[in-house]
Design a protein around this motif. Sequence first.
Motif, PDB file in Angstrom:
ATOM      1  N   PRO A 166      38.083  50.461  53.596  1.00 38.25           N
ATOM      2  CA  PRO A 166      37.424  49.552  52.987  1.00 38.25           C
ATOM      3  C   PRO A 166      36.611  49.109  53.315  1.00 38.25           C
ATOM      4  N   LEU A 167      36.696  48.497  54.320  1.00 38.04           N
ATOM      5  CA  LEU A 167      35.752  47.833  55.235  1.00 38.04           C
ATOM      6  C   LEU A 167      34.449  48.863  56.099  1.00 38.04           C
ATOM      7  N   ILE A 168      34.790  49.890  56.153  1.00 33.34           N
ATOM      8  CA  ILE A 168      33.772  50.719  56.520  1.00 33.34           C
ATOM      9  C   ILE A 168      32.503  50.958  55.169  1.00 33.34           C
ATOM     10  N   PHE A 169      33.538  50.937  54.008  1.00 32.21           N
ATOM     11  CA  PHE A 169      32.439  51.081  52.588  1.00 32.21           C
ATOM     12  C   PHE A 169      31.818  50.248  52.213  1.00 32.21           C
ATOM     13  N   ALA A 170      32.796  49.180  52.396  1.00 36.69           N
ATOM     14  CA  ALA A 170      32.014  48.064  52.142  1.00 36.69           C
ATOM     15  C   ALA A 170      30.833  47.054  52.759  1.00 36.69           C
ATOM     16  N   GLY A 171      31.418  47.582  54.175  1.00 37.69           N
ATOM     17  CA  GLY A 171      29.369  47.716  55.462  1.00 37.69           C
ATOM     18  C   GLY A 171      29.185  48.262  54.875  1.00 37.69           C
ATOM     19  N   MET A 172      28.865  49.701  54.551  1.00 34.48           N
ATOM     20  CA  MET A 172      27.828  50.550  54.432  1.00 34.48           C
ATOM     21  C   MET A 172      26.502  49.747  53.041  1.00 34.48           C
ATOM     22  N   GLY A 173      27.842  49.146  52.252  1.00 32.11           N
ATOM     23  CA  GLY A 173      27.343  48.536  50.368  1.00 32.11           C
ATOM     24  C   GLY A 173      26.302  47.428  51.495  1.00 32.11           C
ATOM     25  N   PHE A 174      27.257  46.578  52.037  1.00 34.80           N
ATOM     26  CA  PHE A 174      26.122  45.526  52.302  1.00 34.80           C
ATOM     27  C   PHE A 174      24.804  45.459  53.454  1.00 34.80           C
ATOM     28  N   THR A 175      25.022  46.690  54.227  1.00 29.97           N
ATOM     29  CA  THR A 175      23.941  47.127  54.778  1.00 29.97           C
ATOM     30  C   THR A 175      22.967  47.627  54.104  1.00 29.97           C
ATOM     31  N   TRP A 176      23.207  48.676  53.226  1.00 21.40           N
ATOM     32  CA  TRP A 176      22.022  49.131  52.140  1.00 21.40           C
ATOM     33  C   TRP A 176      20.939  47.795  52.166  1.00 21.40           C
ATOM     34  N   PHE A 177      22.049  47.130  51.322  1.00 24.47           N
ATOM     35  CA  PHE A 177      21.636  45.965  50.213  1.00 24.47           C
ATOM     36  C   PHE A 177      20.759  45.079  50.812  1.00 24.47           C
ATOM     37  N   LEU A 178      21.009  44.914  52.653  1.00 25.29           N
ATOM     38  CA  LEU A 178      20.209  43.474  53.412  1.00 25.29           C
ATOM     39  C   LEU A 178      19.621  44.484  54.104  1.00 25.29           C
ATOM     40  N   ALA A 179      19.567  45.590  54.450  1.00 23.76           N
ATOM     41  CA  ALA A 179      18.690  46.153  54.551  1.00 23.76           C
ATOM     42  C   ALA A 179      16.786  46.304  53.464  1.00 23.76           C
ATOM     43  N   ALA A 180      17.416  46.177  53.355  1.00 26.55           N
ATOM     44  CA  ALA A 180      16.787  46.971  51.810  1.00 26.55           C
ATOM     45  C   ALA A 180      15.576  45.075  51.289  1.00 26.55           C
ATOM     46  N   LEU A 181      16.957  44.294  51.296  1.00 26.62           N
ATOM     47  CA  LEU A 181      16.423  42.584  51.349  1.00 26.62           C
ATOM     48  C   LEU A 181      15.253  42.101  52.798  1.00 26.62           C
ATOM     49  N   GLY A 182      15.660  42.656  53.897  1.00 28.65           N
ATOM     50  CA  GLY A 182      15.220  42.155  54.720  1.00 28.65           C
ATOM     51  C   GLY A 182      13.475  42.449  55.192  1.00 28.65           C
ATOM     52  N   VAL A 183      13.428  43.550  53.970  1.00 32.95           N
ATOM     53  CA  VAL A 183      11.924  43.666  53.890  1.00 32.95           C
ATOM     54  C   VAL A 183      11.245  42.990  53.296  1.00 32.95           C
ATOM     55  N   TYR A 184      11.851  42.347  52.310  1.00 35.83           N
ATOM     56  CA  TYR A 184      11.052  41.469  51.692  1.00 35.83           C
ATOM     57  C   TYR A 184      10.837  39.729  51.715  1.00 35.83           C
ATOM     58  N   VAL A 185      12.261  39.606  51.949  1.00 37.57           N
ATOM     59  CA  VAL A 185      12.865  38.024  52.968  1.00 37.57           C
ATOM     60  C   VAL A 185      12.867  38.822  54.184  1.00 37.57           C
ATOM     61  N   ARG A 186      12.277  38.055  55.229  1.00 29.82           N
ATOM     62  CA  ARG A 186      12.852  37.640  56.386  1.00 29.82           C
ATOM     63  C   ARG A 186      13.435  37.079  57.088  1.00 29.82           C
ATOM     64  N   ASP A 187      13.909  35.967  56.057  1.00 29.46           N
ATOM     65  CA  ASP A 187      14.412  34.939  56.377  1.00 29.46           C
ATOM     66  C   ASP A 187      15.952  35.577  56.576  1.00 29.46           C
ATOM     67  N   VAL A 188      16.041  36.345  55.672  1.00 35.77           N
ATOM     68  CA  VAL A 188      17.258  36.847  55.987  1.00 35.77           C
ATOM     69  C   VAL A 188      18.501  37.167  57.397  1.00 35.77           C
ATOM     70  N   GLY A 189      17.488  37.796  57.157  1.00 33.20           N
ATOM     71  CA  GLY A 189      17.608  38.284  59.522  1.00 33.20           C
ATOM     72  C   GLY A 189      18.236  36.630  59.740  1.00 33.20           C
ATOM     73  N   GLN A 190      17.744  35.540  59.396  1.00 33.96           N
ATOM     74  CA  GLN A 190      18.389  34.544  59.564  1.00 33.96           C
ATOM     75  C   GLN A 190      19.444  34.613  59.230  1.00 33.96           C
ATOM     76  N   VAL A 191      20.583  33.906  58.099  1.00 34.38           N
ATOM     77  CA  VAL A 191      21.180  33.809  57.666  1.00 34.38           C
ATOM     78  C   VAL A 191      22.631  34.210  57.846  1.00 34.38           C
ATOM     79  N   THR A 192      21.700  35.840  57.896  1.00 33.55           N
ATOM     80  CA  THR A 192      22.820  36.730  58.283  1.00 33.55           C
ATOM     81  C   THR A 192      23.891  36.303  59.867  1.00 33.55           C
ATOM     82  N   GLY A 193      23.290  36.070  60.500  1.00 35.01           N
ATOM     83  CA  GLY A 193      23.821  35.676  61.922  1.00 35.01           C
ATOM     84  C   GLY A 193      25.237  33.841  61.849  1.00 35.01           C
TER      85      GLY A 193
END
Length: 276
Positions: A166-193
């Motif tokens: 379950p964690l692997i699937f959920a983690g992949m979903g969040f990773t796809w979402f944040l990978a795409a969002l990080g292209v348009y909103v560079r501040d996302v990298g600061q928030v995830t930490g």
Amino acid sequence: MNPHQAHSATPWAMFASLWRNRQLIRQMTRRDVVGRYRGSIMGLAWSFFNPVLMLFVYTFVFSVVFKARWGVGGEENKADFAIILFVGMIVHGLFAECINRAPGLILSNVNYVKKVVFPLEILPWVALGSALFNCFVSTAVLLLAQFAINHIFSWTSMIFPLVLLPLIFAGMGFTWFLAALGVYVRDVGQVTGIFTTVLLFLSPVFYPVSALPKEYRGLLQLNPLTLIIEESRKVLVFGKLPDWSALGIAVLAGLTIAAAGFWWFQKTRKGFADVL
């Protein structure tokens, strides 16, 4: 290659891409893992000694300095608390590594976006593969420590990969979402930490769920890591079978998150080339 072409965003396409590019994912994962230690004298051996060192630190700090006890009943030696805590750190570390790397996955591979016909959707799989390597090395250290200290090795440890599904699937979903969002909103990298650090203390890593007042336990159960950490301790430390019904529901929830994240990634990727 037309960088603006539409890409299939169905759940079937998600698994089809994984199967079709499995060899490439394996090669890139191996390169990613080896690349972390390239140039160091000990090389990949660091992936083993790092969790060993952390386990020793946890044992000393929590059992010697704080004299903490988990309250599992019976004879609980000084290392038991560290071993139980280490399970939570392994699970959280797997999720946190994927989330923290996600916003920079596309930004750090611009050449794949602009110049090469490349399946960008596999980059989160590569990040997951690297995180899983570290996770299972740490798990091996945990099992060796438990056998050395308590002379116990439970067969239920073999179920641990299923508990992580379950964690692997959920983690992949969040990773796809944040990978795409990080292209348009560079501040996302600061928030995830910040998010993963907060999640560490809002998960039952340093304390059991039973340590919380009853009125707060329901809130803790909303944390997606809570179930995985608790069930991981069952199979790795206590030698018990997991709650299969709860894991089944969690797998369905994880698949839903993965499908949603993949859909977002595929629908937004046509704009990557313009932004980068």
